[in-house]
Enzyme design. Structure first.
Site, PDB file in Angstrom:
ATOM      1  N   LYS A 219      47.671  38.063  38.958  1.00  0.00           N
ATOM      2  CA  LYS A 219      47.464  36.882  40.558  1.00  0.00           C
ATOM      3  C   LYS A 219      47.604  35.336  40.203  1.00  0.00           C
ATOM      4  CE  LYS A 219      45.607  39.713  44.322  1.00  0.00           C
ATOM      5  NZ  LYS A 219      44.911  39.934  45.209  1.00  0.00           N
TER       6      LYS A 219
ATOM      7  N   LYS B 249      54.499  48.642  40.888  1.00  0.00           N
ATOM      8  CA  LYS B 249      54.101  49.100  41.616  1.00  0.00           C
ATOM      9  C   LYS B 249      54.701  49.178  43.111  1.00  0.00           C
ATOM     10  CE  LYS B 249      50.128  46.847  42.953  1.00  0.00           C
ATOM     11  NZ  LYS B 249      48.892  46.368  43.735  1.00  0.00           N
TER      12      LYS B 249
ATOM     13  N   LYS C 183      53.006  44.198  48.238  1.00  0.00           N
ATOM     14  CA  LYS C 183      52.664  43.760  49.481  1.00  0.00           C
ATOM     15  C   LYS C 183      52.744  42.214  49.349  1.00  0.00           C
ATOM     16  CE  LYS C 183      48.399  44.757  51.823  1.00  0.00           C
ATOM     17  NZ  LYS C 183      47.203  44.384  51.262  1.00  0.00           N
TER      18      LYS C 183
HETATM   19  P1  TYM Z   1      44.957  45.857  48.973  1.00  0.00           P
HETATM   20  O1  TYM Z   1      44.801  44.937  50.350  1.00  0.00           O
HETATM   21  O2  TYM Z   1      45.547  45.392  47.500  1.00  0.00           O
HETATM   22  O3  TYM Z   1      45.484  47.424  48.568  1.00  0.00           O
HETATM   23  C1  TYM Z   1      44.632  48.454  49.998  1.00  0.00           C
HETATM   24  C2  TYM Z   1      44.292  50.062  48.890  1.00  0.00           C
HETATM   25  O4  TYM Z   1      45.947  50.269  49.135  1.00  0.00           O
HETATM   26  C3  TYM Z   1      46.194  50.650  47.818  1.00  0.00           C
HETATM   27  N1  TYM Z   1      47.441  50.450  46.836  1.00  0.00           N
HETATM   28  C4  TYM Z   1      48.748  51.932  46.761  1.00  0.00           C
HETATM   29  N2  TYM Z   1      48.378  52.843  46.943  1.00  0.00           N
HETATM   30  C5  TYM Z   1      49.518  53.252  46.092  1.00  0.00           C
HETATM   31  N3  TYM Z   1      50.660  52.743  45.459  1.00  0.00           N
HETATM   32  C6  TYM Z   1      50.447  52.116  45.969  1.00  0.00           C
HETATM   33  N4  TYM Z   1      51.974  51.205  45.253  1.00  0.00           N
HETATM   34  C7  TYM Z   1      49.966  51.017  46.507  1.00  0.00           C
HETATM   35  N5  TYM Z   1      49.139  49.303  46.805  1.00  0.00           N
HETATM   36  C8  TYM Z   1      47.882  49.502  47.414  1.00  0.00           C
HETATM   37  C9  TYM Z   1      44.798  50.135  47.316  1.00  0.00           C
HETATM   38  O5  TYM Z   1      44.628  51.048  46.066  1.00  0.00           O
HETATM   39  C10 TYM Z   1      44.170  50.043  48.061  1.00  0.00           C
HETATM   40  O6  TYM Z   1      43.569  51.213  47.623  1.00  0.00           O
HETATM   41  N6  TYM Z   1      40.425  45.237  46.203  1.00  0.00           N
HETATM   42  C11 TYM Z   1      40.891  46.077  47.567  1.00  0.00           C
HETATM   43  C12 TYM Z   1      40.429  46.309  48.747  1.00  0.00           C
HETATM   44  C13 TYM Z   1      39.150  46.060  48.509  1.00  0.00           C
HETATM   45  C14 TYM Z   1      38.171  47.385  48.469  1.00  0.00           C
HETATM   46  C15 TYM Z   1      37.106  47.734  48.681  1.00  0.00           C
HETATM   47  C16 TYM Z   1      38.598  48.535  48.588  1.00  0.00           C
HETATM   48  C17 TYM Z   1      38.259  45.152  49.191  1.00  0.00           C
HETATM   49  N7  TYM Z   1      36.610  45.436  49.000  1.00  0.00           N
HETATM   50  C18 TYM Z   1      36.092  48.097  48.079  1.00  0.00           C
HETATM   51  C19 TYM Z   1      37.931  49.270  48.536  1.00  0.00           C
HETATM   52  C20 TYM Z   1      36.413  49.483  48.352  1.00  0.00           C
HETATM   53  C21 TYM Z   1      42.441  45.951  47.735  1.00  0.00           C
HETATM   54  O7  TYM Z   1      43.510  44.515  47.070  1.00  0.00           O
HETATM   55  O8  TYM Z   1      43.256  46.504  48.296  1.00  0.00           O
END
Ligand code: TYM
Length: 334
Positions: free
Chosen positions: A115, A197, A200
């Site tokens: 990032k 991957k 978004k």
């Molecule tokens: P975020 O918002 O980037 O993504 C949300 C969830 O989607 C999963 N993910 C994927 N899984 C498979 N293939 C992909 N291409 C892919 N892209 C995203 C992520 O692994 C995630 O599970 N830091 C976290 C949000 C967060 C969080 C937490 C999660 C904040 N606090 C506490 C669990 C517990 C995040 O940015 O997810």
């Protein structure tokens, strides 16, 4: 909350468009956990502002994501569903955890480095602090299990380290959480580059299926998806593009990879890609319809969020009080 059941916590950032990767790697797995565990599902809006947001869009994306959680199977009568900024203890615990987090370990986080590269003009403290806030999210609820995709494993490891570090320094306080990473779907790849991957923030629209894409767009994106050099529909390390499509097909159609390989034997990529698109559309379309219906019912969503925040705050306040006591803060006079 049932005291015997283990606790599950997870969240997604309300940043931009939610992808098929977010769904297959995370959100899709949440509903089935609700009977066996005490589940808390959070829309992590405070994480989102670590990159610049337009306020009105963030507000809309946040409510849309609340509706999406429900449309994807989160049942607010079984799980706590809430918005992170509604529960002040997340930021409060984050501060305490900051004092046991090392700049060196935060500096090494892959997502921080990525990032920082992407937003070179805005490498703010929040971006670096991001995994500590995530640890606070998880530890506040004495979470046992965190269902996430593969890209979150490093952050989860930090949460575990901070829990253990705090416990060692101040005596037993936090449950040390475990990741729940499903074998299939935990790393859905870009449709244009199967080695990275699906993300978004990918500027190439064709690389990403948004859960909001209409059927024509989904079909077009799969049609344009890159493939591997031969023409065989087979899963394998040497075939990252087709393996990714097979994973998506398997998770959305319910067929195993082997069944799919047999079904498309000798058929070429064109037929296969159309079938992947059809399977995805069949899953995504009802979710979109239900989400749209829920977004129109603002009063219902607000009632869910009110109850969710109250439920979460009860648990969070308990943990935070314990933490404040352990570190030596004088209890507030009531
Ligand atoms: P975020 O918002 O980037 O993504 C949300 C969830 O989607 C999963 N993910 C994927 N899984 C498979 N293939 C992909 N291409 C892919 N892209 C995203 C992520 O692994 C995630 O599970 N830091 C976290 C949000 C967060 C969080 C937490 C999660 C904040 N606090 C506490 C669990 C517990 C995040 O940015 O997810």
């Amino acid at each position: 909350m049932d005291a015997i059941k283990k606790t599950v916590f997870s969240g997604v950032q309300p940043t931009g468009k939610i992808t098929l990767g977010n769904y297959l790697g995370a959100i899709r797995n949440w509903g089935p956990l609700q009977d066996q565990y005490n589940c808390l599902y959070c829309v992590v809006d405070m994480h989102s502002i670590t990159v610049s947001q337009v306020a009105a869009e963030l507000r809309k994306n946040t409510m849309d994501l609340v509706a999406l959680y429900i449309a994807c199977g989160v049942d607010p009568t079984k799980s706590g569903l809430f918005i992170q900024s509604h529960v002040p203890q997340h930021a409060e615990l984050c501060w305490v955890l900051d004092t046991i987090s090392y700049i060196g370990e935060l500096n090494r986080m892959t997502q921080f480095k990525e990032k920082s590269r992407k937003h070179a003009d805005n490498i703010n403290m929040g971006l670096m602090n991001y995994p500590v806030l995530m640890a606070a999210d998880i530890l506040l609820y004495q979470t046992d299990l965190v269902p996430v995709g593969k890209d979150q494993i490093q952050h989860l490891e930090l949460a575990r380290n901070l829990a253990e570090r705090f416990n060692n320094r101040y005596s037993e306080t936090f449950v040390v959480p475990e990741g729940l990473v499903f074998k299939q779907g935990s790393s859905i790849k870009s449709l244009q580059d199967p080695l990275s991957k699906m993300s978004k923030s990918d500027p190439n629209e064709n690389a990403v299926i948004s859960l909001m894409d209409d059927p024509d767009t989904i079909a077009r994106k799969f049609k344009r998806a890159v493939t591997d050099s031969d023409t065989v529909v087979r899963f394998g390390e040497d075939k990252p593009a087709i393996s990714n499509l097979l994973t998506i097909y398997s998770l959305t159609s319910g067929e195993t990879i082997e069944q799919a390989e047999q079904r498309f034997a000798g058929q070429g990529y064109g037929v296969f890609k159309q079938a992947v698109a059809d399977a995805v559309i069949a899953v995504v379309k009802p979710i979109q319809d239900e989400q749209r219906r829920l977004i129109a019912d603002k009063a219902y969503l607000e009632s869910v969020l009110k109850a969710g925040a109250e439920q979460a705050e009860r648990i969070a306040a308990k943990t935070l009080a314990k933490v404040y006591r352990k570190v030596g803060f004088v209890p507030k006079i009531r």
